[in-house]
Design a protein around this motif. Structure first.
Motif, PDB file in Angstrom:
ATOM      1  N   MET A   1       0.940  -1.253   0.090  1.00  0.00           N
ATOM      2  CA  MET A   1      -0.123  -0.045   0.026  1.00  0.00           C
ATOM      3  C   MET A   1       0.951   1.356   0.158  1.00  0.00           C
ATOM      4  O   MET A   1       1.728   1.440   0.959  1.00  0.00           O
ATOM      5  N   LYS A   2       0.447   2.151  -0.867  1.00  0.00           N
ATOM      6  CA  LYS A   2       1.249   3.265  -1.022  1.00  0.00           C
ATOM      7  C   LYS A   2       1.181   4.518   0.110  1.00  0.00           C
ATOM      8  O   LYS A   2       1.805   5.214   0.065  1.00  0.00           O
ATOM      9  N   TYR A   3       0.023   4.235   0.723  1.00  0.00           N
ATOM     10  CA  TYR A   3      -0.361   5.284   1.866  1.00  0.00           C
ATOM     11  C   TYR A   3       0.088   4.857   3.036  1.00  0.00           C
ATOM     12  O   TYR A   3       0.128   5.663   4.125  1.00  0.00           O
ATOM     13  N   ILE A   4       0.573   3.734   3.397  1.00  0.00           N
ATOM     14  CA  ILE A   4       0.992   3.283   4.836  1.00  0.00           C
ATOM     15  C   ILE A   4       2.346   4.232   5.110  1.00  0.00           C
ATOM     16  O   ILE A   4       2.240   4.690   6.128  1.00  0.00           O
ATOM     17  N   GLU A   5       3.090   4.386   4.312  1.00  0.00           N
ATOM     18  CA  GLU A   5       4.340   5.112   4.578  1.00  0.00           C
ATOM     19  C   GLU A   5       3.785   6.709   5.067  1.00  0.00           C
ATOM     20  O   GLU A   5       4.470   7.356   6.084  1.00  0.00           O
ATOM     21  N   LYS A   6       3.274   7.132   4.000  1.00  0.00           N
ATOM     22  CA  LYS A   6       2.615   8.502   4.251  1.00  0.00           C
ATOM     23  C   LYS A   6       2.068   8.688   5.470  1.00  0.00           C
ATOM     24  O   LYS A   6       2.340   9.884   6.330  1.00  0.00           O
ATOM     25  N   LEU A   7       1.112   7.750   5.983  1.00  0.00           N
ATOM     26  CA  LEU A   7       0.470   7.963   7.149  1.00  0.00           C
ATOM     27  C   LEU A   7       1.535   7.628   8.544  1.00  0.00           C
ATOM     28  O   LEU A   7       1.496   8.490   9.312  1.00  0.00           O
ATOM     29  N   ARG A   8       2.303   6.799   8.402  1.00  0.00           N
ATOM     30  CA  ARG A   8       3.250   6.471   9.493  1.00  0.00           C
ATOM     31  C   ARG A   8       4.138   7.580   9.694  1.00  0.00           C
ATOM     32  O   ARG A   8       4.444   8.089  10.684  1.00  0.00           O
ATOM     33  N   ASN A   9       4.686   8.330   8.492  1.00  0.00           N
ATOM     34  CA  ASN A   9       5.641   9.237   8.638  1.00  0.00           C
ATOM     35  C   ASN A   9       4.566  10.603   9.309  1.00  0.00           C
ATOM     36  O   ASN A   9       5.422  11.547   9.503  1.00  0.00           O
ATOM     37  N   PRO A  14      -1.788   3.476  10.259  1.00  0.00           N
ATOM     38  CA  PRO A  14      -2.290   2.929   9.041  1.00  0.00           C
ATOM     39  C   PRO A  14      -3.212   2.105   9.162  1.00  0.00           C
ATOM     40  O   PRO A  14      -3.032   0.810   9.171  1.00  0.00           O
ATOM     41  N   THR A  15      -4.360   2.310   9.592  1.00  0.00           N
ATOM     42  CA  THR A  15      -5.643   1.486  10.043  1.00  0.00           C
ATOM     43  C   THR A  15      -6.350   1.294   8.648  1.00  0.00           C
ATOM     44  O   THR A  15      -6.216   2.024   7.688  1.00  0.00           O
ATOM     45  N   LYS A  16      -6.993   0.160   8.577  1.00  0.00           N
ATOM     46  CA  LYS A  16      -7.932  -0.327   7.355  1.00  0.00           C
ATOM     47  C   LYS A  16      -8.678   0.844   7.122  1.00  0.00           C
ATOM     48  O   LYS A  16      -8.667   1.281   5.890  1.00  0.00           O
ATOM     49  N   GLN A  17      -9.432   1.803   7.870  1.00  0.00           N
ATOM     50  CA  GLN A  17     -10.121   2.769   7.576  1.00  0.00           C
ATOM     51  C   GLN A  17      -9.597   4.043   6.942  1.00  0.00           C
ATOM     52  O   GLN A  17     -10.059   4.527   6.087  1.00  0.00           O
ATOM     53  N   ARG A  18      -8.468   4.303   7.694  1.00  0.00           N
ATOM     54  CA  ARG A  18      -7.580   5.375   6.964  1.00  0.00           C
ATOM     55  C   ARG A  18      -6.989   5.219   5.688  1.00  0.00           C
ATOM     56  O   ARG A  18      -7.023   5.877   4.896  1.00  0.00           O
ATOM     57  N   LEU A  19      -6.671   3.925   5.377  1.00  0.00           N
ATOM     58  CA  LEU A  19      -6.077   3.701   4.104  1.00  0.00           C
ATOM     59  C   LEU A  19      -7.386   3.552   3.069  1.00  0.00           C
ATOM     60  O   LEU A  19      -7.101   4.149   1.845  1.00  0.00           O
ATOM     61  N   ILE A  51     -17.560   2.689   6.944  1.00  0.00           N
ATOM     62  CA  ILE A  51     -16.793   3.440   7.889  1.00  0.00           C
ATOM     63  C   ILE A  51     -17.843   3.938   8.830  1.00  0.00           C
ATOM     64  O   ILE A  51     -18.613   4.889   8.225  1.00  0.00           O
ATOM     65  N   SER A  52     -17.657   4.215  10.081  1.00  0.00           N
ATOM     66  CA  SER A  52     -18.726   5.105  10.943  1.00  0.00           C
ATOM     67  C   SER A  52     -18.248   6.419  10.598  1.00  0.00           C
ATOM     68  O   SER A  52     -17.069   6.888  10.533  1.00  0.00           O
ATOM     69  N   LEU A  53     -19.604   7.149  10.820  1.00  0.00           N
ATOM     70  CA  LEU A  53     -19.438   8.551  10.592  1.00  0.00           C
ATOM     71  C   LEU A  53     -18.523   9.353  11.427  1.00  0.00           C
ATOM     72  O   LEU A  53     -17.725  10.211  10.933  1.00  0.00           O
ATOM     73  N   ALA A  54     -18.361   8.639  12.877  1.00  0.00           N
ATOM     74  CA  ALA A  54     -17.397   9.367  13.561  1.00  0.00           C
ATOM     75  C   ALA A  54     -16.152   9.147  12.962  1.00  0.00           C
ATOM     76  O   ALA A  54     -15.173  10.196  13.162  1.00  0.00           O
ATOM     77  N   THR A  55     -15.753   8.165  12.595  1.00  0.00           N
ATOM     78  CA  THR A  55     -14.460   7.943  12.038  1.00  0.00           C
ATOM     79  C   THR A  55     -14.123   8.804  10.892  1.00  0.00           C
ATOM     80  O   THR A  55     -12.803   9.378  10.694  1.00  0.00           O
ATOM     81  N   VAL A  56     -15.122   8.916   9.888  1.00  0.00           N
ATOM     82  CA  VAL A  56     -14.891   9.760   8.780  1.00  0.00           C
ATOM     83  C   VAL A  56     -14.554  11.351   9.355  1.00  0.00           C
ATOM     84  O   VAL A  56     -13.507  11.816   8.842  1.00  0.00           O
ATOM     85  N   TYR A  57     -15.310  11.515  10.185  1.00  0.00           N
ATOM     86  CA  TYR A  57     -14.907  13.046  10.979  1.00  0.00           C
ATOM     87  C   TYR A  57     -13.645  13.067  11.604  1.00  0.00           C
ATOM     88  O   TYR A  57     -12.829  13.977  11.227  1.00  0.00           O
ATOM     89  N   ASN A  58     -13.311  11.949  12.205  1.00  0.00           N
ATOM     90  CA  ASN A  58     -12.077  12.114  12.815  1.00  0.00           C
ATOM     91  C   ASN A  58     -10.852  12.046  11.837  1.00  0.00           C
ATOM     92  O   ASN A  58      -9.848  12.873  12.057  1.00  0.00           O
ATOM     93  N   THR A  59     -10.985  11.249  10.726  1.00  0.00           N
ATOM     94  CA  THR A  59     -10.004  11.103   9.892  1.00  0.00           C
ATOM     95  C   THR A  59      -9.826  12.380   9.019  1.00  0.00           C
ATOM     96  O   THR A  59      -8.764  12.667   8.918  1.00  0.00           O
TER      97      THR A  59
END
Ligand code: MN
Ligand code: MN
Ligand code: ZN
Ligand code: ZN
Lengths: 132, 132
Positions: A1-9, A14-19, A51-59
Motif C-alpha cells: 500500500m502506498k499510503y502506509i508510509e505517508k500515514l506512518r510518517n 495506517p488503519t484499514k479505515q484510514r487507508l 466506516i462509521s461517521l465518527a471515524t470519517v470526521y476523525n480522519t
DNA sequence: TTTGTAGTTTATAATGATTCTAAAAAAGTG
DNA sequence: CACTTTTTTAGAATCATTATAAACTACAAA
C-alpha cells in the motif's frame, strides 16, 4: 500500500479505515472537493464495508491537521474540504453546489496593498460565484 | 423615522422590532460585520427591550432577501453578515475572528480568464486571512 | 371607529451537522 | 504473548439554525 508510509510518517497509524479513505481521497490526479456526507457516500460505493461517521470526521480532521486536506470557506449547511491544499482560487456553482478549481493563471497575481499593523497575510483566495 | 419608508418600499411592515434593528445595523457610515449573536448583544445594549432570537433571525433573513444585507463566506461556527452589500473583499483576522473591508483599490482589478459553459459570474470576492 | 385579514412576533420544539464519550478493537513494541 | 497507546464505533450531547403555531399588530376596507 502506498499510503502506509505517508500515514506512518505523519504519526498516524495506517488503519484499514484510514487507508480506505486515502484511496478515495488521494488515488486520483484530480482535485476532490467534498463534504463529509459526500465522502461517506463515495466510501460506501468504493468498498463493501462501511466506516462509521465518527471515524470519517476523525480522519478528515486528522488529515486536515497534517496538511493533507484544507477547508474551503463557503456558506453552506455543510463544510467543504479540498484535497488541493495549495493556496488557490475557486468557482462555486451556486445551483450545483459544486466547487471548481481555478488555476492561478486564470486569475492572475493579486497584490494586497492594505496592511494591518502586526498582522501577516496567511492566504489570499478568490471565490467566484457562478449562476446560470 | 427614516427607515419606515425603506421598509414600506420593500413590502416589509415597519414594526418596532424591525426599526430597532435598522437603527443598529444602518445608523452609521461604517460597514458592520456581525453574527446573529453579536447583533443580539448590540440590540440589548442599544435598547432596553429585548427582541426574541427568532425575530432577529427572521429580520436578518428578510433584509438579506431584500438586498440590505449579505452573507460573507467564512468557515466559522456562526454565519457572518455584512451591511456592505456591494461586491467587495475582506481581511479575516483569524485570531480576533473579525472581518475588515478591503477597498477595491486595495486589491486591484481581478480578471477571471476561465469560463464555464452556460454559467455567468455572479460575484468575485477575495478573502485574505490574517495571522499574527 | 370597527372589523377583517394578512403579516409579524414570540416561546418553544425540532432539525441537523458536528463533536463528545466511553467502551471495544486494533496497532505497535518488545 | 503481554502490555501500552491509538483508533474505531455507536450513541449521546451540543449548538446554530429553522420550523411551529398561537398571540399580537399593522393596515385598510367597511
Ligand atoms: Mn452536496
Ligand atoms: Mn464573534
Ligand atoms: Zn480546490
Ligand atoms: Zn464587508
Amino acid at each position: 500500500m502506498k499510503y502506509i508510509e505517508k500515514l506512518r510518517n505523519s504519526g498516524l497509524r495506517p488503519t484499514k479505515q484510514r487507508l480506505q479513505i486515502c484511496e478515495v481521497l488521494f488515488n486520483t490526479d484530480k482535485t476532490f472537493h467534498f463534504t463529509i456526507n459526500e465522502l461517506e457516500q463515495k466510501i460506501k460505493k468504493q468498498a463493501n464495508n462501511k466506516i462509521s461517521l465518527a471515524t470519517v470526521y476523525n480522519t478528515v480532521h486528522a488529515f486536515e491537521k497534517k496538511g493533507y486536506l484544507k477547508q474551503i470557506p463557503i456558506n453552506s449547511s455543510e463544510t467543504y474540504f479540498d484535497t488541493n491544499v495549495t493556496d488557490h482560487h475557486h468557482f462555486y456553482d451556486l445551483k450545483e453546489e459544486k466547487l471548481i478549481d481555478l488555476e492561478n493563471s486564470d486569475v492572475g497575481p493579486i497584490n494586497i496593498l492594505k496592511k494591518i499593523n502586526g498582522k501577516k497575510i496567511k492566504s489570499v483566495e478568490v471565490l467566484v460565484k457562478l449562476e446560470d
